[in-house]
Write an enzyme that holds these catalytic residues in place. Sequence first.
Site, PDB file in Angstrom:
ATOM      1  N   GLY A  10     -25.659  33.743  59.770  1.00  0.00           N
ATOM      2  CA  GLY A  10     -24.451  34.680  60.568  1.00  0.00           C
ATOM      3  C   GLY A  10     -22.791  34.369  60.028  1.00  0.00           C
ATOM      4  O   GLY A  10     -22.721  33.104  60.011  1.00  0.00           O
ATOM      5  N   ASN A  66     -16.540  38.505  46.735  1.00  0.00           N
ATOM      6  CA  ASN A  66     -16.971  38.577  46.069  1.00  0.00           C
ATOM      7  C   ASN A  66     -16.124  39.411  45.211  1.00  0.00           C
ATOM      8  O   ASN A  66     -16.042  40.729  45.429  1.00  0.00           O
ATOM      9  CB  ASN A  66     -18.614  37.984  45.369  1.00  0.00           C
ATOM     10  CG  ASN A  66     -19.511  38.847  46.325  1.00  0.00           C
ATOM     11  OD1 ASN A  66     -19.456  39.758  46.350  1.00  0.00           O
ATOM     12  ND2 ASN A  66     -20.602  38.105  46.367  1.00  0.00           N
ATOM     13  N   ASP A 121     -18.870  31.971  53.321  1.00  0.00           N
ATOM     14  CA  ASP A 121     -18.464  31.274  54.349  1.00  0.00           C
ATOM     15  C   ASP A 121     -17.918  29.537  55.014  1.00  0.00           C
ATOM     16  O   ASP A 121     -16.749  29.813  55.062  1.00  0.00           O
ATOM     17  CB  ASP A 121     -19.818  31.457  55.743  1.00  0.00           C
ATOM     18  CG  ASP A 121     -20.528  32.771  55.661  1.00  0.00           C
ATOM     19  OD1 ASP A 121     -19.956  33.640  55.483  1.00  0.00           O
ATOM     20  OD2 ASP A 121     -21.818  32.651  55.621  1.00  0.00           O
ATOM     21  N   ASP A 139     -28.324  25.145  46.265  1.00  0.00           N
ATOM     22  CA  ASP A 139     -28.480  25.958  47.124  1.00  0.00           C
ATOM     23  C   ASP A 139     -27.220  26.670  47.740  1.00  0.00           C
ATOM     24  O   ASP A 139     -26.406  25.805  48.154  1.00  0.00           O
ATOM     25  CB  ASP A 139     -29.559  25.729  49.145  1.00  0.00           C
ATOM     26  CG  ASP A 139     -29.804  26.813  50.043  1.00  0.00           C
ATOM     27  OD1 ASP A 139     -29.084  28.266  49.313  1.00  0.00           O
ATOM     28  OD2 ASP A 139     -30.539  26.528  50.551  1.00  0.00           O
TER      29      ASP A 139
END
Length: 316
Positions: A44, A189, A254, A248
């Site tokens: 989240g 972004n 975040d 990754d």
Amino acid sequence: MSRIASATVCVVASYAVGLSMAVDRFPRPGETRIGHGFVQGPGGKGSNQAIQAARLGARVELVACVGDDAYGREALDLWCREGISTEHVVQVGDHPTGVGFILVDESGQNSIAIDPGANDALGPRMIDAAQGAFDRSAVCLVQLEISLESAAHALRKAKEAGCITVLNPAPARRIPDEVWGYVDVITPNEGEAAVVLGEEGNEENLGKLLLERVNLAAVVTLGEKGALVLEKSGAVQRVPAFPVPTRDTTGAGDAFSGALGLRLAQGSDVVEAARWGAAAGALTCTVPGVVPALPDRKALLRLLSGNEELAVRGGA
């Protein structure tokens, strides 16, 4: 103690359990691919940002909603372990805790789908009940994994309480004109910026359009190209990325937002806050998963000081 001195950040947060696996490439429509390395873990956008800010030294006030289920209880346990205040987290019985499905390809790029679940239950009344969190915070971070109505209400409450408001408009959607006045800093972004504005263009043109709508600054994150910071003073500056081995990219945005929020709460200018964001995002890309990848303050300071190898390896 002042809000700046205590570096208090309020996060009006989403929470979802991430169900992740690796694939050689993303499946085409109607195609099934064999994956591997299935991992289940907390996620989240709001929760990730709150954890990142806390790991870097912020006092975090969380405003969130989870289900009255095993996933919800795991969320509360996680936040307590991270030292995050859960005073304003509500468990509801009529919505399950949110979930997200994540595919990561061989290059480290990700594809994500979410079911918001209990995040949809976070409404204006719950946000009003969290007035104390806004009053105690220097910065408020908001994302769009909660309803647009609730995000707008939270931005207004935070702005009225004297917080610097930071909107991370993801998942991207058009933002009503009346909401922009409550946004101090926006951090999309490049793709999200185009959706938010309903316009096409390069990062500089999109950044200028965003800057016209917000109060302080537009920060367009650009992945491996770093970030572009545009301020109301007229200053435009590129913040370079930190070159690291990418495993990754999930959670990098975040990490950026959480670190940026922490530095703004400490009184930093937007460019320096974005530099911290870029460093946090880079380190997150070096470890699979999200929460395990969010760096602590020591690792981030190593990277900022040029000790890239120690930062990535977690050395002393």
